[in-house]
Design a protein around this motif. Sequence first.
Motif, PDB file in Angstrom:
ATOM      1  N   ASP A   1      -2.297   3.467  -4.090  1.00  0.00           N
ATOM      2  CA  ASP A   1      -1.823   3.500  -5.477  1.00  0.00           C
ATOM      3  C   ASP A   1      -2.050   2.115  -6.087  1.00  0.00           C
ATOM      4  OD1 ASP A   1      -1.008   6.036  -4.932  1.00  0.00           O
ATOM      5  OD2 ASP A   1       1.143   5.603  -4.888  1.00  0.00           O
ATOM      6  N   PRO A   2      -2.130   2.028  -7.442  1.00  0.00           N
ATOM      7  CA  PRO A   2      -2.396   0.731  -8.076  1.00  0.00           C
ATOM      8  C   PRO A   2      -1.443  -0.354  -7.568  1.00  0.00           C
ATOM      9  CG  PRO A   2      -2.439   2.488  -9.694  1.00  0.00           C
ATOM     10  CD  PRO A   2      -2.013   3.121  -8.401  1.00  0.00           C
ATOM     11  N   GLY A   3      -1.991  -1.525  -7.308  1.00  0.00           N
ATOM     12  CA  GLY A   3      -1.177  -2.642  -6.807  1.00  0.00           C
ATOM     13  C   GLY A   3      -1.349  -2.855  -5.308  1.00  0.00           C
TER      14      GLY A   3
ATOM     15  N   CYS B   1       0.833  -1.211   0.000  1.00  0.00           N
ATOM     16  CA  CYS B   1       0.000   0.000   0.000  1.00  0.00           C
ATOM     17  C   CYS B   1       0.865   1.258   0.000  1.00  0.00           C
ATOM     18  CB  CYS B   1      -0.916   0.022   1.224  1.00  0.00           C
ATOM     19  SG  CYS B   1      -2.409  -0.937   0.976  1.00  0.00           S
ATOM     20  N   ALA B   2       0.930   1.912  -1.147  1.00  0.00           N
ATOM     21  CA  ALA B   2       1.624   3.196  -1.266  1.00  0.00           C
ATOM     22  C   ALA B   2       0.566   4.266  -1.518  1.00  0.00           C
ATOM     23  CB  ALA B   2       2.616   3.152  -2.418  1.00  0.00           C
TER      24      ALA B   2
ATOM     25  N   VAL C   1     -11.242  -5.373   0.652  1.00  0.00           N
ATOM     26  CA  VAL C   1     -12.118  -4.186   0.742  1.00  0.00           C
ATOM     27  C   VAL C   1     -11.526  -2.990  -0.016  1.00  0.00           C
ATOM     28  CG1 VAL C   1     -13.093  -4.894   2.976  1.00  0.00           C
ATOM     29  CG2 VAL C   1     -11.077  -3.413   2.955  1.00  0.00           C
ATOM     30  N   THR C   2     -10.467  -3.254  -0.798  1.00  0.00           N
ATOM     31  CA  THR C   2      -9.727  -2.149  -1.431  1.00  0.00           C
ATOM     32  C   THR C   2     -10.637  -1.161  -2.152  1.00  0.00           C
ATOM     33  OG1 THR C   2      -7.994  -3.775  -1.793  1.00  0.00           O
ATOM     34  CG2 THR C   2      -7.687  -1.635  -2.847  1.00  0.00           C
TER      35      THR C   2
ATOM     36  N   PRO D   1       5.514   1.947  -0.338  1.00  0.00           N
ATOM     37  CA  PRO D   1       4.692   0.724  -0.275  1.00  0.00           C
ATOM     38  C   PRO D   1       4.863   0.047   1.079  1.00  0.00           C
ATOM     39  CG  PRO D   1       5.993   0.793  -2.284  1.00  0.00           C
ATOM     40  CD  PRO D   1       6.443   1.955  -1.454  1.00  0.00           C
ATOM     41  N   LEU D   2       3.777  -0.158   1.790  1.00  0.00           N
ATOM     42  CA  LEU D   2       3.941  -0.775   3.104  1.00  0.00           C
ATOM     43  C   LEU D   2       3.140  -2.057   3.258  1.00  0.00           C
ATOM     44  CD1 LEU D   2       1.376  -0.005   5.175  1.00  0.00           C
ATOM     45  CD2 LEU D   2       2.556   2.160   5.245  1.00  0.00           C
TER      46      LEU D   2
END
Length: 380
Positions: free
Chosen positions: A60-62, A13-14, A72-73, A25-26
């Motif tokens: 961000d995508p990905g 998750c960025a 749940v994105t 990205p984490l």
Amino acid sequence: MKLTPVSITLSNCAKTFRGTRVLEPLELQIGTGETLVLLGPSGCGKTTTLRLIAGLETPDPGGRVRFGDDDVTSLPIEKRAVGMVFQNYALFPNLTVRGNVGYGLRIRRVGAEETRRRVDELLAMMRLTDHADKPVDQLSGGQRQRVALARALAPQPRVLLLDEPLTALDARLRDTLRGEMNALLRELGITTVYVTHDQAEAMELGDRIVVMSAGRIEQIGAPRDIYYRPANRAVAQFIGTINRLAGAWRDGMLTTLGGAVPAPEPRAARRESLDRRDRNNARGSQTAQTARNSHATEATLASETHEVFFRPEDAWLADPSTAQLRGTVEHAAFLGERTRLTIRDAAPDALIVDVAGRVELARGTAVGISIAQDALIALS
Ligand SMILES: Nc1ncnc2c1ncn2[C@@H]1O[C@H](COP(=O)(O)OP(=O)(O)OP(=O)(O)O)[C@@H](O)[C@H]1O
């Protein structure tokens, strides 16, 4: 309260706002019923992370956000079953306490009887029953904060998200409410993500703390891990006060201005010894561990940066003739339960040492300081 908490997983998750990446990205897993605290200086990305979990931002995508097995994105906040409390509470000023707490139930078309039952239960839990029919602008800051919490819990969320909920309150009230919040979160057993820049809050409330800086996770660990085993300088300096001893290594001792201290235990050995201290159960595969540790000592010292660190409460005053370090008192701040000494000439930087009891030392007094070996920290 009937709650069905879930685990939360953030993967890759960025977050980028208008071309600027504010979150690298984490990867983050939050256990079912766990209280995870996001801690870090202003602007490090705590609120953005919380908003990704809430569904107020998309990664961000990905990037993916999962609650249990549910992805749940792409769900908006109202479909995620999260309860949120903000620093400014965001209560409805034209509604009573009862009206605020029941708001989420009315918009979900929960029946009047069930609404009354749940609201009454929450009002009792939050000690607000006597204030049920007051407009919220007649309440104190602490009471408003409890209304906000009750309102977030009324729809029986799967996850509770708290963004600096105590920051607007004065220091004394914050201390009291921190204790109450801790008791409440334990009682509810709800998965909670709590954003703060206040270390005391993080230490008291977090099952684990995520220390962030500049959009990155610096360390994730239990409060004791973060405090006693900081992963790097950024973490050590952000959490509590830390002293630096700089000098040269001679025969396994770090020699500095006012004396010498032994080499700190390397991280693996330190972890072992602290765990022993914490849990008092040192049995197990000690032999293999010791062999690994002595190897680690040499490796660590070879790459050492000629400095070690320690916390103010891990040193004590000792007879200067036998103490590890000698220095002079620059300042003694009497803080009631302890005295905080600033000591010059023991190391290149002034040292801060906390001593308990009735200590009166004039500026210029020569003192000796010793430090527990397992309290010395090597940092990268
Ligand atoms: N909607 C947005 N548009 C542009 N930049 C944003 C937006 N939201 C946050 N930022 C930027 O992202 C960075 C991280 O902000 P964030 O609010 O997550 O930090 P924080 O750690 O919660 O800080 P604070 O404790 O001050 O609230 C900051 O530089 C902020 O200015």
